[in-house]
Design an enzyme around this catalytic site. Structure first.
Site, PDB file in Angstrom:
ATOM      1  N   LYS A 110       0.862  -1.190   0.000  1.00 52.11           N
ATOM      2  CA  LYS A 110       0.000   0.000   0.000  1.00 52.11           C
ATOM      3  C   LYS A 110       0.888   1.226   0.000  1.00 52.11           C
ATOM      4  CE  LYS A 110      -4.407   1.103   0.138  1.00 52.11           C
ATOM      5  NZ  LYS A 110      -5.522   0.340  -0.448  1.00 52.11           N
TER       6      LYS A 110
HETATM    7  P1  NAD Z   1     -13.632   7.538  -3.683  1.00 53.34           P
HETATM    8  O1  NAD Z   1     -12.665   8.583  -3.299  1.00 53.34           O
HETATM    9  O2  NAD Z   1     -13.963   7.330  -5.131  1.00 53.34           O
HETATM   10  O3  NAD Z   1     -15.040   7.778  -2.950  1.00 53.34           O
HETATM   11  C1  NAD Z   1     -15.164   7.939  -1.578  1.00 53.34           C
HETATM   12  C2  NAD Z   1     -16.594   8.335  -1.280  1.00 53.34           C
HETATM   13  O4  NAD Z   1     -16.770   8.358   0.124  1.00 53.34           O
HETATM   14  C3  NAD Z   1     -16.992   9.719  -1.782  1.00 53.34           C
HETATM   15  O5  NAD Z   1     -18.341   9.685  -2.205  1.00 53.34           O
HETATM   16  C4  NAD Z   1     -16.868  10.590  -0.547  1.00 53.34           C
HETATM   17  O6  NAD Z   1     -17.759  11.707  -0.593  1.00 53.34           O
HETATM   18  C5  NAD Z   1     -17.297   9.617   0.515  1.00 53.34           C
HETATM   19  N1  NAD Z   1     -16.772   9.926   1.846  1.00 53.34           N
HETATM   20  C6  NAD Z   1     -15.502  10.165   2.211  1.00 53.34           C
HETATM   21  N2  NAD Z   1     -15.451  10.406   3.527  1.00 53.34           N
HETATM   22  C7  NAD Z   1     -16.717  10.296   3.980  1.00 53.34           C
HETATM   23  C8  NAD Z   1     -17.309  10.415   5.221  1.00 53.34           C
HETATM   24  N3  NAD Z   1     -16.589  10.686   6.301  1.00 53.34           N
HETATM   25  N4  NAD Z   1     -18.639  10.251   5.309  1.00 53.34           N
HETATM   26  C9  NAD Z   1     -19.364   9.952   4.212  1.00 53.34           C
HETATM   27  N5  NAD Z   1     -18.858   9.800   3.019  1.00 53.34           N
HETATM   28  C10 NAD Z   1     -17.552   9.978   2.896  1.00 53.34           C
HETATM   29  O7  NAD Z   1     -13.075   6.203  -3.024  1.00 53.34           O
HETATM   30  P2  NAD Z   1     -13.388   4.701  -3.456  1.00 53.34           P
HETATM   31  O8  NAD Z   1     -12.378   4.307  -4.481  1.00 53.34           O
HETATM   32  O9  NAD Z   1     -14.835   4.551  -3.748  1.00 53.34           O
HETATM   33  O10 NAD Z   1     -12.977   3.919  -2.125  1.00 53.34           O
HETATM   34  C11 NAD Z   1     -13.860   3.847  -1.011  1.00 53.34           C
HETATM   35  C12 NAD Z   1     -13.344   2.798  -0.047  1.00 53.34           C
HETATM   36  O11 NAD Z   1     -13.234   1.538  -0.725  1.00 53.34           O
HETATM   37  C13 NAD Z   1     -11.962   3.064   0.553  1.00 53.34           C
HETATM   38  O12 NAD Z   1     -11.929   2.540   1.866  1.00 53.34           O
HETATM   39  C14 NAD Z   1     -11.035   2.248  -0.343  1.00 53.34           C
HETATM   40  O13 NAD Z   1      -9.820   1.914   0.301  1.00 53.34           O
HETATM   41  C15 NAD Z   1     -11.919   1.031  -0.579  1.00 53.34           C
HETATM   42  N6  NAD Z   1     -11.563   0.267  -1.754  1.00 53.34           N
HETATM   43  C16 NAD Z   1     -11.574   0.842  -2.988  1.00 53.34           C
HETATM   44  C17 NAD Z   1     -11.262   0.074  -4.096  1.00 53.34           C
HETATM   45  C18 NAD Z   1     -11.320   0.649  -5.485  1.00 53.34           C
HETATM   46  O14 NAD Z   1     -11.136  -0.127  -6.434  1.00 53.34           O
HETATM   47  N7  NAD Z   1     -11.617   1.916  -5.670  1.00 53.34           N
HETATM   48  C19 NAD Z   1     -10.897  -1.279  -3.941  1.00 53.34           C
HETATM   49  C20 NAD Z   1     -10.912  -1.842  -2.656  1.00 53.34           C
HETATM   50  C21 NAD Z   1     -11.245  -1.048  -1.577  1.00 53.34           C
END
Ligand code: NAD
Length: 426
Positions: A110
């Site tokens: 990471k």
């Molecule tokens: P992103 O940045 O595209 O979206 C994050 C979303 O969460 C946004 O809508 C934001 O407004 C919202 N958000 C952030 N803080 C918040 C809060 N305190 N309260 C409410 N909403 C909040 O991120 P993502 O890629 O969708 O990733 C989200 C989660 O999934 C993370 O934990 C990431 O590590 C995990 N994840 C992502 C992937 C991927 O392929 N993108 C893969 C595995 C895990």
């Protein structure tokens, strides 16, 4: 005001204690589990950058290689103000368990930079990314450590990572990074893969409990890459998305939010779901975003950030199933409250593994200089999720373990077996 992530050492302590519990359950020899818990390498780098107005600032970044026994390190790059050493180590450890649980020939890694990408211009972000990559250049590579997007980064950032690395090597190296744009060797289906996996996890756990997704009321925290695709795909299975929240607040609709209209509005540049004019706005502000979990629902999908669901939110929750789309969204306290109530929790290292599965398929395409069609990629992601769930469900049932405990044991066992077979040098 940003809702703070839980203290980073809480998430690190929590994954370490889960691995220790798994080691005890497996009765591993002395010293083995501590060896598996410790990251192989932690790089901390200074990233000096010139801003557009000519001033110089310095950011701190990390790249953690947690385990590389089963294959090259794999894990995203996060740009967020709360990124820290400990958070990066804990997310890298989760990647080691995830790739092992999913039986992908990869390790866990990471990276991240402590910054708020929303406060930087595109040119500034590009400079940060290029400098970060040059600081960790010698440790990256398709056979060493392969980054991907995470919170605050996207396909464009991955394109800069690929370019910076390729300049150093002297020729294009698409396989150094996944989640790239299609034009640079990215994979069809990568955008939707994590959300697709989250929905597949929900389908599988419903099926295992003699029910289906059709008509289920779902609440989702986060409408970014993971939450948006989870909402779209779950709606496609006939589920009703009754609540969605993001940094701006919460929207709700008892009869189901029109997800296509919401996607359309948010992609047209509406900042938050609460500004889209869709559904009823029931709370405004980031500090109220967890109110979404208090809406009457059958399934909760926390798809935002780590530590979003603490004891208070767990107390509000009415859902019978929690599918962890985000990494580490439940604190250990919330986990205990929900387990006590008999809520079925599908843990992050399985539920959001569609993303890393598709990243692996992207690497396979890069190595073979091929591009598979989207149906083939999606089918492969779903098949991998199904095979892993079968192992997880059977193991948890046979051994009377929660899905979370079973997933940790299966992940640690795969790592320990690989270590055992390779032996210890010297
Ligand atoms: P992103 O940045 O595209 O979206 C994050 C979303 O969460 C946004 O809508 C934001 O407004 C919202 N958000 C952030 N803080 C918040 C809060 N305190 N309260 C409410 N909403 C909040 O991120 P993502 O890629 O969708 O990733 C989200 C989660 O999934 C993370 O934990 C990431 O590590 C995990 N994840 C992502 C992937 C991927 O392929 N993108 C893969 C595995 C895990």
């Amino acid at each position: 005001m940003t809702r703070p992530e839980p203290p980073a050492d809480q998430s690190l302590a929590s994954i370490e204690s889960r691995m220790r519990d798994a080691g005890e359950w497996l009765q591993l020899e002395d010293g083995v589990i501590e060896n598996l818990i410790a990251p192989r390498r932690v790089l901390e780098v200074s990233i000096p950058v010139r801003l557009d107005d000519g001033t110089r600032v310095r950011f701190t970044g990390w790249r953690v290689l947690h385990n590389i026994t089963r294959g090259p390190g794999k894990g995203g790059i996060r740009y967020h103000p709360s990124v820290s050493r400990d958070e990066t180590v804990s997310l890298a450890a989760a990647m080691s368990l995830k790739t092992a649980l999913m039986n992908l020939p990869l390790g866990g890694a990471k990276g991240g930079v402590a910054l708020d990408p929303k406060l930087l211009s595109m040119r500034e972000l590009e400079r940060v990314t290029r400098r970060y990559v040059s600081e960790i250049f010698g440790f990256l590579g398709p056979d060493k450590d392969v980054p991907a997007p995470d919170v605050g980064t996207n396909a464009q950032v991955m394109a800069w990572v690929m370019d910076q690395y390729s300049i150093g090597i002297g020729h294009a190296v698409p396989g150094v990074v996944t989640g790239k744009p299609l034009a640079l060797g990215g994979s069809l289906g990568r955008d939707s893969a994590t959300g697709r996996g989250v929905v597949e996890a929900a389908l599988l756990v419903c099926q295992a409990n003699g029910t289906s997704l059709e008509g289920k009321r779902i609440v989702i925290q986060g409408f970014g890459n993971v939450g948006m695709w989870a909402a779209r795909l779950a709606a496609g299975w006939g589920a009703r998305i009754v609540g969605i929240s993001d940094v701006g607040g919460v929207i709700a609709s008892e009869k189901g939010i029109d997800i296509d209209a919401l996607v359309h509005a948010t992609q047209r540049g509406v900042g938050s779901v609460v500004d889209a004019g869709i559904g009823e706005v029931i709370a405004r502000g980031i500090e109220r975003s967890t109110d979404v979990f208090g809406l009457p629902s059958d399934i909760a999908m926390p798809c935002a950030l780590g530590g979003a669901v603490d004891v208070r939110e767990a107390g509000l929750m009415t859902a019978k199933y929690v599918i962890e789309g985000a990494n580490g969204p439940l604190t250990p306290g919330a986990d205990a409250v929900l387990n006590e109530r008999g809520v079925i929790i599908v843990p992050d290292i399985f539920a959001n593994a569609g993303g890393v599965t598709c990243s692996y398929l992207e690497q396979c395409q890069n190595f073979a200089h091929l591009q598979w069609d989207e149906d083939e990629v999606n089918a492969s992601v779903v098949a991998t999720m199904r095979a892993a769930f079968k192992r997880l469900h059977e193991f948890s049932t046979e051994n009377h373990l929660t899905y979370r405990a079973a997933a940790s044991v299966l992940g640690v066992k795969a790592l320990a077996d690989a270590h055992h077979l390779r032996g210890l040098h010297p």
